[in-house]
Design an enzyme around this catalytic site. Structure first.
Site, PDB file in Angstrom:
ATOM      1  N   ASP A 221       0.837  -1.195   0.000  1.00 59.33           N
ATOM      2  CA  ASP A 221       0.000   0.000   0.000  1.00 59.33           C
ATOM      3  C   ASP A 221       0.878   1.253   0.000  1.00 59.33           C
ATOM      4  O   ASP A 221       1.596   1.507   0.959  1.00 59.33           O
ATOM      5  CB  ASP A 221      -0.888  -0.017   1.246  1.00 59.33           C
ATOM      6  CG  ASP A 221      -1.893   1.118   1.273  1.00 59.33           C
ATOM      7  OD1 ASP A 221      -1.937   1.905   0.310  1.00 59.33           O
ATOM      8  OD2 ASP A 221      -2.651   1.210   2.265  1.00 59.33           O
ATOM      9  N   HIS A 223      -0.504   4.154  -0.130  1.00 60.56           N
ATOM     10  CA  HIS A 223      -1.355   5.040   0.685  1.00 60.56           C
ATOM     11  C   HIS A 223      -1.542   6.428   0.087  1.00 60.56           C
ATOM     12  O   HIS A 223      -1.866   7.390   0.787  1.00 60.56           O
ATOM     13  CB  HIS A 223      -0.782   5.155   2.105  1.00 60.56           C
ATOM     14  CG  HIS A 223      -1.825   5.338   3.163  1.00 60.56           C
ATOM     15  ND1 HIS A 223      -1.958   6.488   3.893  1.00 60.56           N
ATOM     16  CD2 HIS A 223      -2.806   4.500   3.602  1.00 60.56           C
ATOM     17  CE1 HIS A 223      -2.971   6.370   4.747  1.00 60.56           C
ATOM     18  NE2 HIS A 223      -3.501   5.169   4.589  1.00 60.56           N
ATOM     19  N   GLU A 247      -1.363  -0.788  -4.072  1.00 58.28           N
ATOM     20  CA  GLU A 247      -2.545  -0.029  -3.669  1.00 58.28           C
ATOM     21  C   GLU A 247      -2.254   1.467  -3.603  1.00 58.28           C
ATOM     22  O   GLU A 247      -1.229   1.875  -3.054  1.00 58.28           O
ATOM     23  CB  GLU A 247      -3.021  -0.522  -2.302  1.00 58.28           C
ATOM     24  CG  GLU A 247      -4.226   0.214  -1.754  1.00 58.28           C
ATOM     25  CD  GLU A 247      -4.717  -0.379  -0.448  1.00 58.28           C
ATOM     26  OE1 GLU A 247      -5.359   0.352   0.329  1.00 58.28           O
ATOM     27  OE2 GLU A 247      -4.470  -1.575  -0.195  1.00 58.28           O
ATOM     28  N   GLU A 273     -10.436   3.325  -1.991  1.00 67.65           N
ATOM     29  CA  GLU A 273     -10.884   3.608  -0.625  1.00 67.65           C
ATOM     30  C   GLU A 273     -11.365   5.045  -0.450  1.00 67.65           C
ATOM     31  O   GLU A 273     -12.147   5.327   0.458  1.00 67.65           O
ATOM     32  CB  GLU A 273      -9.776   3.304   0.378  1.00 67.65           C
ATOM     33  CG  GLU A 273      -8.562   4.221   0.303  1.00 67.65           C
ATOM     34  CD  GLU A 273      -7.459   3.774   1.240  1.00 67.65           C
ATOM     35  OE1 GLU A 273      -7.272   4.427   2.282  1.00 67.65           O
ATOM     36  OE2 GLU A 273      -6.797   2.759   0.928  1.00 67.65           O
ATOM     37  N   HIS A 323     -11.893  -2.219   0.977  1.00 71.95           N
ATOM     38  CA  HIS A 323     -11.040  -1.566   1.967  1.00 71.95           C
ATOM     39  C   HIS A 323     -11.759  -1.609   3.315  1.00 71.95           C
ATOM     40  O   HIS A 323     -12.949  -1.365   3.406  1.00 71.95           O
ATOM     41  CB  HIS A 323     -10.817  -0.116   1.529  1.00 71.95           C
ATOM     42  CG  HIS A 323     -10.026   0.712   2.481  1.00 71.95           C
ATOM     43  ND1 HIS A 323     -10.617   1.623   3.343  1.00 71.95           N
ATOM     44  CD2 HIS A 323      -8.694   0.792   2.714  1.00 71.95           C
ATOM     45  CE1 HIS A 323      -9.686   2.235   4.045  1.00 71.95           C
ATOM     46  NE2 HIS A 323      -8.512   1.740   3.691  1.00 71.95           N
TER      47      HIS A 323
END
Length: 410
Positions: A221, A223, A247, A273, A323
């Site tokens: 991830d 982020h 991700e 997400e 998510h």
């Protein structure tokens, strides 16, 4: 001659057995006491309650005049009080109405707002949607996924987290077959990073791959905290280690940048997400910006909208990997969606419900969780164990550049 009891369930099970399907209908698909029928022809919502729950969650209860209570999780991380207020503003619309008109209520709450969408409205709406589906399932004495045409599977693959090789060994011993990690770094990433930063991150992922072995699926991830310039460098260096997916390699506001990254690698790109409703996912799917989408069912519109998003994605051969760094109500919601759509990949979770649910979910030896079999969402809060978990003041981290103090993503 001894009389035998014949029920609709027995007849259907017999037919399926003769057909050789091997399919077993969930026990909760039929009322356990059909002779004790309660007239639910008129049901009304009487009250909405929200609770701040540690570490950073909100739980919602929707009460009815027949004693059935629905559970939801209308979370927006770092904005708990804002969401509580949003739900309070929606409450007058719901009071006195029949909770079973789930889609109608979704449409009314969303469209009557005039200024539609966004994280606040859709997070509040998501939690309400969870609770309404929970009520409907409980009134009919069936799991929510049966109301959505399921089950499409009897278990759901979930993933744990690991930051280093030691964590990986622990998760593997616990039974996980999928792990997610982050980009290892000592400081927040600069827009363009140097070889030392890149190598540090890659060496850490390589150690996870070595500890997990070739049969462990490892996602990473970013982020949305890595700039496109550095994201491309990291992805290129990660390719030999074959992560399950990358991700949020960049922030989600500019889909074309995500498209550019996706076309520059053979690794699966995942995002979603911070995307809300079917309208938010439309552009991502049409432009093929991601080959895995991650709607958050506490933000994107709940079960109602999550199923529609999954249907859109299926037309593009895109699976969903919801998510969920949230609580056990959110996990239950994800399990029901996974059990009602064909294009499910893996479910995120950070809590199986220990200390929150009377019957927490259990990680099976194959790295899965069995789908709930109880009516509605199939969960019950453990109010006694939750007493010391009520209330929190969690806030989003505030990250700054170590050199000049400028704001950076976290």
């Amino acid at each position: 001659m001894k009389s035998s009891k014949i029920s609709r369930r027995n007849v259907i099970q017999s037919v399926l057995g003769v057909a050789g399907t091997g399919l077993l209908l969930p026990q909760t698909s039929y009322a356990s006491n059909p002779g004790q029928f309660r007239d639910y022809s008129k049901v009304k919502i009487t009250k909405l309650e929200t609770f701040l729950v540690k570490p950073r969650w909100i739980f919602l209860k929707i009460h009815t005049d027949v004693g059935v209570v629905g559970l939801g999780e209308p979370l927006l991380e770092g904005r708990a009080l804002t969401i509580q207020t949003a739900i309070k503003e929606v409450e007058p619309y719901l009071i006195g109405k029949d909770p079973r008109a789930v889609v109608h209520h979704w449409q009314a709450i969303y469209r009557h707002a005039f200024y539609r969408g966004g994280p606040i409205l859709t997070s509040a709406l998501s939690g309400i949607d969870h609770a309404l589906w929970d009520i409907k399932g409980k009134l009919l004495n069936v799991p929510v996924y049966e109301l959505l045409g399921g089950p499409t599977r009897d278990r759901v693959r979930i993933y744990g987290r690991a930051s280093n090789a030691e964590d990986m060994k622990k998760r593997k011993a616990e039974g996980y077959t999928v792990i997610k990690t982050g980009v290892a770094k000592k400081n927040p990433a600069n827009i363009v990073e140097n070889p030392k930063f890149i190598q540090y991150a890659i060496d850490n992922f390589a150690s996870l791959r070595e500890a997990g072995g070739p049969d462990m699926d490892i996602a990473i991830d970013f982020h949305g905290a890595i700039a496109p310039q550095t994201s491309k460098l990291l992805i290129k260096e990660l390719e030999p280690y074959k992560p399950m997916f990358v991700e949020e390699p960049v922030q989600a506001q500019n889909v074309d940048v995500l498209v550019d990254i996706a076309r520059g690698t053979h690794l699966p790109i995942a995002t979603g997400e911070r995307i809300f409703t079917k309208w938010g996912f439309r552009e991502i799917l049409e432009k093929r910006a991601a080959s895995i989408i991650q709607p958050d069912l506490c933000h994107a519109g709940g079960i109602t909208e999550g199923r529609l998003i999954a249907g859109m994605a299926e037309a593009y051969y895109v699976p969903i990997a919801p998510h969920n760094p949230m609580g056990p109500i959110s996990l239950a919601v994800g399990l029901h969606l996974a059990a009602s759509v064909p294009n499910f990949l893996v479910q995120e979770q950070v809590s199986l419900g220990e200390g929150y649910l009377k019957k927490p979910f259990k990680l099976e030896k194959d790295g899965t969780v069995l789908i709930p079999t109880g009516p509605g969402l199939g969960i019950e809060l453990d109010e006694a164990q939750m007493k010391d978990k009520i209330g929190h003041d969690w806030k989003n981290p505030e990250s700054y550049n170590a050199l000049d103090g400028s704001v950076v993503d976290w």
